[in-house]
Design a protein around this motif. Structure first.
Motif, PDB file in Angstrom:
ATOM      1  N   UNK A  43       0.760  73.983   9.097  1.00 23.66           N
ATOM      2  CA  UNK A  43       1.000  74.166   7.666  1.00 23.66           C
ATOM      3  C   UNK A  43       2.101  73.245   7.150  1.00 23.66           C
ATOM      4  N   UNK A  44       2.921  72.698   8.079  1.00 26.78           N
ATOM      5  CA  UNK A  44       3.967  71.778   7.656  1.00 26.78           C
ATOM      6  C   UNK A  44       3.350  70.463   7.177  1.00 26.78           C
ATOM      7  N   UNK A  45       3.892  69.936   6.119  1.00 32.34           N
ATOM      8  CA  UNK A  45       3.357  68.711   5.561  1.00 32.34           C
ATOM      9  C   UNK A  45       3.702  67.521   6.453  1.00 32.34           C
ATOM     10  N   UNK A  46       2.735  66.609   6.599  1.00 31.51           N
ATOM     11  CA  UNK A  46       2.951  65.409   7.392  1.00 31.51           C
ATOM     12  C   UNK A  46       3.738  64.388   6.588  1.00 31.51           C
ATOM     13  N   UNK A  47       4.729  63.826   7.236  1.00 32.54           N
ATOM     14  CA  UNK A  47       5.476  62.742   6.613  1.00 32.54           C
ATOM     15  C   UNK A  47       4.705  61.455   6.869  1.00 32.54           C
ATOM     16  N   UNK A  48       4.055  60.953   5.845  1.00 31.02           N
ATOM     17  CA  UNK A  48       3.164  59.808   6.008  1.00 31.02           C
ATOM     18  C   UNK A  48       3.901  58.556   6.464  1.00 31.02           C
ATOM     19  N   UNK A  49       5.138  58.416   6.044  1.00 23.27           N
ATOM     20  CA  UNK A  49       5.905  57.241   6.438  1.00 23.27           C
ATOM     21  C   UNK A  49       6.189  57.259   7.939  1.00 23.27           C
ATOM     22  N   UNK A  50       6.592  58.434   8.451  1.00 30.41           N
ATOM     23  CA  UNK A  50       6.843  58.564   9.890  1.00 30.41           C
ATOM     24  C   UNK A  50       5.546  58.436  10.665  1.00 30.41           C
ATOM     25  N   UNK A  51       4.490  59.061  10.152  1.00 27.26           N
ATOM     26  CA  UNK A  51       3.192  59.024  10.820  1.00 27.26           C
ATOM     27  C   UNK A  51       2.681  57.587  10.960  1.00 27.26           C
ATOM     28  N   UNK A  52       2.794  56.803   9.917  1.00 24.20           N
ATOM     29  CA  UNK A  52       2.327  55.414   9.969  1.00 24.20           C
ATOM     30  C   UNK A  52       3.167  54.574  10.928  1.00 24.20           C
ATOM     31  N   UNK A  53       4.427  54.965  11.105  1.00 21.56           N
ATOM     32  CA  UNK A  53       5.312  54.230  12.007  1.00 21.56           C
ATOM     33  C   UNK A  53       4.960  54.486  13.468  1.00 21.56           C
ATOM     34  N   UNK A  54       4.683  55.757  13.813  1.00 18.92           N
ATOM     35  CA  UNK A  54       4.439  56.093  15.226  1.00 18.92           C
ATOM     36  C   UNK A  54       2.977  55.933  15.631  1.00 18.92           C
ATOM     37  N   UNK A  55       2.062  55.815  14.669  1.00 20.43           N
ATOM     38  CA  UNK A  55       0.637  55.754  14.987  1.00 20.43           C
ATOM     39  C   UNK A  55       0.289  54.656  15.988  1.00 20.43           C
ATOM     40  N   UNK A  56       0.724  53.414  15.801  1.00 23.44           N
ATOM     41  CA  UNK A  56       0.350  52.381  16.789  1.00 23.44           C
ATOM     42  C   UNK A  56       0.900  52.649  18.186  1.00 23.44           C
ATOM     43  N   UNK A  57       2.093  53.241  18.258  1.00 21.42           N
ATOM     44  CA  UNK A  57       2.671  53.570  19.566  1.00 21.42           C
ATOM     45  C   UNK A  57       1.861  54.670  20.250  1.00 21.42           C
ATOM     46  N   UNK A  58       1.473  55.698  19.464  1.00 21.19           N
ATOM     47  CA  UNK A  58       0.671  56.790  20.007  1.00 21.19           C
ATOM     48  C   UNK A  58      -0.663  56.271  20.521  1.00 21.19           C
ATOM     49  N   UNK A  59      -1.307  55.420  19.744  1.00 23.31           N
ATOM     50  CA  UNK A  59      -2.604  54.888  20.135  1.00 23.31           C
ATOM     51  C   UNK A  59      -2.493  54.044  21.407  1.00 23.31           C
ATOM     52  N   UNK A  60      -1.419  53.271  21.506  1.00 25.16           N
ATOM     53  CA  UNK A  60      -1.213  52.444  22.705  1.00 25.16           C
ATOM     54  C   UNK A  60      -1.007  53.312  23.937  1.00 25.16           C
ATOM     55  N   UNK A  61      -0.164  54.360  23.819  1.00 28.18           N
ATOM     56  CA  UNK A  61       0.105  55.254  24.942  1.00 28.18           C
ATOM     57  C   UNK A  61      -1.159  55.981  25.372  1.00 28.18           C
ATOM     58  N   UNK A  62      -1.917  56.495  24.396  1.00 31.76           N
ATOM     59  CA  UNK A  62      -3.152  57.214  24.722  1.00 31.76           C
ATOM     60  C   UNK A  62      -4.177  56.296  25.394  1.00 31.76           C
ATOM     61  N   UNK A  63      -4.214  55.058  24.961  1.00 31.29           N
ATOM     62  CA  UNK A  63      -5.143  54.107  25.575  1.00 31.29           C
ATOM     63  C   UNK A  63      -4.784  53.884  27.038  1.00 31.29           C
ATOM     64  N   UNK A  64      -3.483  53.756  27.308  1.00 34.80           N
ATOM     65  CA  UNK A  64      -3.032  53.568  28.684  1.00 34.80           C
ATOM     66  C   UNK A  64      -3.306  54.815  29.529  1.00 34.80           C
ATOM     67  N   UNK A  65      -2.996  55.996  28.975  1.00 32.16           N
ATOM     68  CA  UNK A  65      -3.174  57.235  29.724  1.00 32.16           C
ATOM     69  C   UNK A  65      -4.640  57.536  30.004  1.00 32.16           C
ATOM     70  N   UNK A  66      -5.528  57.115  29.120  1.00 31.04           N
ATOM     71  CA  UNK A  66      -6.950  57.431  29.268  1.00 31.04           C
ATOM     72  C   UNK A  66      -7.727  56.354  30.025  1.00 31.04           C
ATOM     73  N   UNK A  67      -7.036  55.360  30.555  1.00 36.06           N
ATOM     74  CA  UNK A  67      -7.724  54.335  31.331  1.00 36.06           C
ATOM     75  C   UNK A  67      -8.243  54.939  32.637  1.00 36.06           C
ATOM     76  N   UNK A  68      -9.502  54.700  32.950  1.00 35.05           N
ATOM     77  CA  UNK A  68     -10.167  55.311  34.102  1.00 35.05           C
ATOM     78  C   UNK A  68      -9.799  54.561  35.381  1.00 35.05           C
ATOM     79  N   UNK A  69      -9.370  55.333  36.400  1.00 39.62           N
ATOM     80  CA  UNK A  69      -8.977  54.755  37.681  1.00 39.62           C
ATOM     81  C   UNK A  69      -9.964  55.089  38.794  1.00 39.62           C
TER      82      UNK A  69
END
Length: 253
Positions: free
Chosen positions: A38-64
């Motif tokens: 229910x807490x409102x998303x801070x769009x400025x913070x969200x846009x800042x961390x989005x590329x980092x989150x996507x990069x981390x998730x891509x690394x974590x989800x790489x199949x070994x």
């Protein structure tokens, strides 16, 4: 008395009268703020961390690798497939490091049942898999123990009656948990021999009441995290298929 004198006099009187009294904390109040969707998303913070989150998730989800089944630490009484994998991976990945540094081999491995923090699900094994089964920063250490201390280690396992992951050590007990046979690398335990036991730094320091590591002949710090051992192992194998075996068994009447 001129105005300047009057002003100076009043200022001195004011400063004297404003002398601060010692302050004392009387009460501390706190308020719980729930974090929810229910807490409102801070769009400025969200846009800042989005590329980092996507990069981390891509690394974590790489199949070994690939797991042919789902493995849980509750699958067996005294040894489990995932526990056996845990201990065997530590041996397989750490022994070459130890051998290169000392010219010696690791004789056995023991870690704790509670250190396995998740299942391994059937299907793709990813980098994330290594992080969820081993979220801690524990590193591999090798302890030089006399055979008499190995006997204390075995006493601990018999008393605890849990599937603590072990490798290269075999234990057979009867229905009342009386020891029938114990061996390392299929040889009887020699109380005068020094054995090189791989574990983690938490257990070496007495975690899970594993006090049998003290005293010891020497300690070797490999600077190799258990999680890194899993990542290296998963990266070099195509498929994982651990099994429950005879490394710690109880005989039936």
């Amino acid at each position: 008395m001129n105005y300047k004198s009057i002003f100076s006099f009043l200022l001195i009187v004011l400063l004297i009268s404003c002398k601060q009294e010692p302050q004392q904390l009387m009460r501390i109040e706190g308020k719980q703020i729930s974090i929810s969707d229910s807490l409102k998303t801070n769009l400025e913070i969200e846009s800042f961390i989005k590329p980092y989150r996507e990069h981390v998730n891509k690394e974590l989800d790489s199949v070994l690798a690939y797991a042919v089944d789902t493995y849980s630490k509750s699958d067996g009484e005294l040894n489990t497939a995932i526990g056996n994998l845990f201990a065997d991976v530590i041996f397989e990945q750490s022994n070459p490091v130890f051998k290169q540094r000392t010219g010696k081999d690791i004789d056995m491995v023991i870690v704790n049942h509670g250190g396995i923090r998740s299942i391994i699900s059937k299907g793709n094994v990813t980098t994330r898999t290594a992080y969820v089964i081993m979220p801690f920063e524990n590193s591999v250490v090798v302890v030089a123990l006399k055979g008499s201390s190995i006997n204390k280690l075995i006493d601990y396992l018999l008393e605890d009656k849990r599937a603590h992951p072990i490798s290269k050590l075999k234990i057979v007990v009867d229905e009342d948990f009386n020891l029938k046979k114990a061996s390392i690398n299929n040889k009887p335990i020699d109380t005068t021999k020094t054995y090189y036991v791989a574990t983690n730094d938490y257990l070496y320091s007495g975690g899970d009441s594993m006090t049998f590591f003290q005293p010891n002949d020497s300690l070797y710090i490999l600077n190799y995290k258990i999680r890194s051992a899993f990542l290296d192992y998963f990266a070099k194998v195509d498929t994982i298929n651990p099994v429950i075996d005879d490394r710690f068994i109880k005989l039936k009447k």
